[in-house]
Design an enzyme around this catalytic site. Structure first.
Site, PDB file in Angstrom:
ATOM      1  N   ARG A  62      12.645  -2.153  -0.944  1.00 52.53           N
ATOM      2  CA  ARG A  62      11.824  -3.089  -0.161  1.00 52.53           C
ATOM      3  C   ARG A  62      12.023  -2.793   1.320  1.00 52.53           C
ATOM      4  O   ARG A  62      11.100  -2.827   2.111  1.00 52.53           O
ATOM      5  CB  ARG A  62      12.186  -4.551  -0.497  1.00 52.53           C
ATOM      6  CG  ARG A  62      11.605  -5.550   0.498  1.00 52.53           C
ATOM      7  CD  ARG A  62      11.462  -6.974  -0.038  1.00 52.53           C
ATOM      8  NE  ARG A  62      12.569  -7.453  -0.834  1.00 52.53           N
ATOM      9  CZ  ARG A  62      13.791  -7.762  -0.371  1.00 52.53           C
ATOM     10  NH1 ARG A  62      14.050  -7.656   0.911  1.00 52.53           N
ATOM     11  NH2 ARG A  62      14.735  -8.164  -1.187  1.00 52.53           N
ATOM     12  N   TYR A 114     -13.698 -10.006   8.970  1.00 49.01           N
ATOM     13  CA  TYR A 114     -13.641  -9.922   7.507  1.00 49.01           C
ATOM     14  C   TYR A 114     -13.374 -11.312   6.912  1.00 49.01           C
ATOM     15  O   TYR A 114     -12.505 -12.051   7.407  1.00 49.01           O
ATOM     16  CB  TYR A 114     -12.538  -8.942   7.116  1.00 49.01           C
ATOM     17  CG  TYR A 114     -12.313  -8.826   5.634  1.00 49.01           C
ATOM     18  CD1 TYR A 114     -13.254  -8.203   4.819  1.00 49.01           C
ATOM     19  CD2 TYR A 114     -11.160  -9.332   5.039  1.00 49.01           C
ATOM     20  CE1 TYR A 114     -13.052  -8.105   3.458  1.00 49.01           C
ATOM     21  CE2 TYR A 114     -10.946  -9.224   3.675  1.00 49.01           C
ATOM     22  CZ  TYR A 114     -11.900  -8.615   2.882  1.00 49.01           C
ATOM     23  OH  TYR A 114     -11.700  -8.513   1.542  1.00 49.01           O
ATOM     24  N   ASP A 186      -8.619  -4.446  13.759  1.00 48.59           N
ATOM     25  CA  ASP A 186      -8.766  -4.045  12.368  1.00 48.59           C
ATOM     26  C   ASP A 186      -9.676  -2.811  12.385  1.00 48.59           C
ATOM     27  O   ASP A 186     -10.876  -2.912  12.634  1.00 48.59           O
ATOM     28  CB  ASP A 186      -9.385  -5.198  11.564  1.00 48.59           C
ATOM     29  CG  ASP A 186      -9.506  -4.880  10.081  1.00 48.59           C
ATOM     30  OD1 ASP A 186      -9.662  -3.694   9.737  1.00 48.59           O
ATOM     31  OD2 ASP A 186      -9.472  -5.817   9.264  1.00 48.59           O
ATOM     32  N   LYS A 211     -10.048   1.075   1.633  1.00 49.05           N
ATOM     33  CA  LYS A 211     -11.393   1.529   1.937  1.00 49.05           C
ATOM     34  C   LYS A 211     -11.408   3.043   2.228  1.00 49.05           C
ATOM     35  O   LYS A 211     -11.075   3.805   1.354  1.00 49.05           O
ATOM     36  CB  LYS A 211     -11.948   0.696   3.094  1.00 49.05           C
ATOM     37  CG  LYS A 211     -11.688  -0.829   2.935  1.00 49.05           C
ATOM     38  CD  LYS A 211     -12.380  -1.442   1.732  1.00 49.05           C
ATOM     39  CE  LYS A 211     -11.883  -2.858   1.394  1.00 49.05           C
ATOM     40  NZ  LYS A 211     -11.885  -3.823   2.481  1.00 49.05           N
TER      41      LYS A 211
HETATM   42  C1  LIG Z   1     -11.198  -5.093   2.714  1.00 45.51           C
HETATM   43  C2  LIG Z   1     -10.853  -5.475   4.082  1.00 45.51           C
HETATM   44  C3  LIG Z   1      -9.673  -6.180   4.377  1.00 45.51           C
HETATM   45  C4  LIG Z   1      -8.709  -6.646   3.287  1.00 45.51           C
HETATM   46  O1  LIG Z   1      -8.081  -5.578   2.669  1.00 45.51           O
HETATM   47  P1  LIG Z   1      -7.611  -5.565   1.122  1.00 45.51           P
HETATM   48  O2  LIG Z   1      -7.062  -4.205   0.961  1.00 45.51           O
HETATM   49  O3  LIG Z   1      -8.806  -5.864   0.288  1.00 45.51           O
HETATM   50  O4  LIG Z   1      -6.582  -6.645   0.979  1.00 45.51           O
HETATM   51  C5  LIG Z   1      -9.392  -6.444   5.701  1.00 45.51           C
HETATM   52  N1  LIG Z   1     -10.233  -6.073   6.692  1.00 45.51           N
HETATM   53  C6  LIG Z   1     -11.382  -5.417   6.448  1.00 45.51           C
HETATM   54  C7  LIG Z   1     -12.260  -5.021   7.573  1.00 45.51           C
HETATM   55  C8  LIG Z   1     -11.731  -5.089   5.140  1.00 45.51           C
HETATM   56  O5  LIG Z   1     -12.875  -4.446   4.901  1.00 45.51           O
END
Ligand SMILES: *Cc1c(COP(=O)(O)O)cnc(C)c1O
Length: 400
Positions: A62, A114, A186, A211
């Protein structure tokens, strides 16, 4: 954009000065012990200690794991930060980030942030007295007037989901520095291949690596990169204390995926430019949102801070079309949440990704019920276009 220029961590044994090579050779490249070209999967929870208090840098997975370390070092290098952190999901990464704040603190978030980011602030961190303000971060003058003494951070997406709104990241960084608050971006939609916020003065970058970085719709992961040792120490403490770490096997998968990021992204973008042009000239399409179109909102700012407009497109059908029929007529492009995989995916933000945002707020920020979001994949461009052409034609109310 500035030059991508750094040496490997491997005692200078690998040398390169481009992000294409950094994606493949960056971070902790290979395995010192065996010479293996790829980082081994250290599938272990604990590590033998030679004697009391004497260990080889790892005590418990961890806290630290060599496979995760390789990934964390790689993303820090790609984003030009001081340290990286890998989490079990993008949301686990965002939850860890939000744990930097305390009761009474307020964060400003982009109005098209998001849905999950809005939800965790609205429904979870609000219980601990951490507040948020939703603002149009594209408007820097208004943004500055909202930075009161309680505001401790600004969290921005550019392009923001799903209208692909562009925010001037260097401008946000400047405001944050002036007021002594933390700036967070982000960077999920762009990846470090297209945009590197820390090079523009931003303090923290977060990714849903689920993604584009993962890129194959087969894993859930999150990454954070910080720009100072102070933030690195605090984040590592939180990562270890809260424990939402990425597993060794998933860390390996992500490293493997990131090696091909530049070729995947290049094709994603090439296809997106073609699709955006096609949609824009189609009589059944009312509006196209794509930061790569010269007449789009924030085009000049995006050209300055990113390599190009990325591969996410949103659009609205003209009034004579039925959105349900459009989705059901698609034969190649799948209706699914998520984005950034090699396959083209389409979604309905109002009922899917942004359903957790109340309808009044959704409408106010332009996420109408007729909005469609398309993640353009790397399939043959003619196949993608033909699928769209067919669905557009057959979704017209008088088409059958
Ligand atoms: C999908 C997404 C998230 C969340 O991520 P997960 O891997 O689904 O927990 C956060 N920010 C953006 C812009 C996203 O597209």
């Amino acid at each position: 954009m500035g030059n991508y220029n750094r040496k490997s961590q491997n005692n200078g044994s690998v040398s390169y000065n481009s992000i294409e090579s950094a994606l493949i050779h960056g971070g902790i490249y290979g395995d010192e012990k065996t010479g293996a070209v790829n980082t081994p999967i250290y599938q272990t929870s604990t590590y033998m200690q030679e004697s009391l208090g004497k260990h080889k840098g790892y005590e418990y997975s961890r806290t630290g794991n060599p496979t995760r370390d390789a990934l964390e070092t790689l993303i820090a290098e790609l984003e030009s930060g001081t340290a990286g952190f890998a989490f079990a999901s993008g949301m686990a990464a965002i939850a860890a980030l939000l744990s930097l704040f305390k009761t009474g603190d307020t964060l400003i978030i982009s109005s098209n942030v998001y849905g999950g980011t809005f939800r965790i602030l609205d429904k979870v961190f609000s219980h601990f007295g951490i507040h948020y303000l939703i603002e149009d971060t594209a408007d820097l003058d208004t943004l500055e007037t909202k930075i009161t003494a309680d505001v401790k951070a600004v969290l921005v997406e550019s392009p923001a989901n799903p209208l692909l709104t562009i925010t001037d990241l260097a401008g946000v960084a400047r405001l944050a520095k002036k007021h002594g608050i933390i700036s967070i971006v982000d960077n999920t939609f762009m990846t470090p291949y297209l945009q590197r916020p820390i090079e523009l003065g931003i303090d923290i970058v977060v990714h849903s690596a689920t993604k584009y970085l993962g890129g194959h719709s087969d894993l859930i992961a999150g990454l954070v990169v910080v720009n100072s040792n102070e933030l690195a120490d605090r984040l590592h403490f939180i990562q270890n204390a809260t424990g939402g770490v990425l597993q060794p096997f998933d860390s390996f998968l992500l490293i493997r995926s990131m090696k091909t990021l530049c070729v995947r992204m290049a094709r994603h973008v090439e296809n997106a430019i073609a699709v955006a042009g096609f949609l824009k000239s189609h009589e059944s399409v009312k509006q196209v949102y794509y930061p790569g179109l010269p007449d789009s909102q924030g085009y000049d700012v995006n050209q300055r801070q990113a390599k190009n407009g990325g591969a996410m497109i949103s659009f609205e059908l003209t009034d004579g079309h039925d959105i349900r029929t459009f989705f059901s007529e698609l034969r190649l492009i799948a209706l699914a949440e998520s984005l950034g995989g090699v396959e083209s995916l389409v979604c309905h933000p109002a009922s899917m990704t942004h359903a957790s945002i109340p309808k009044e707020i959704r409408e106010k920020v332009g996420i109408t019920d007729s909005l469609i979001r398309l993640s353009v994949g790397i399939e043959n461009i003619d196949d993608i276009m033909n699928d769209l052409k067919n669905a557009l034609q057959n979704s017209g109310r008088n088409s059958k």
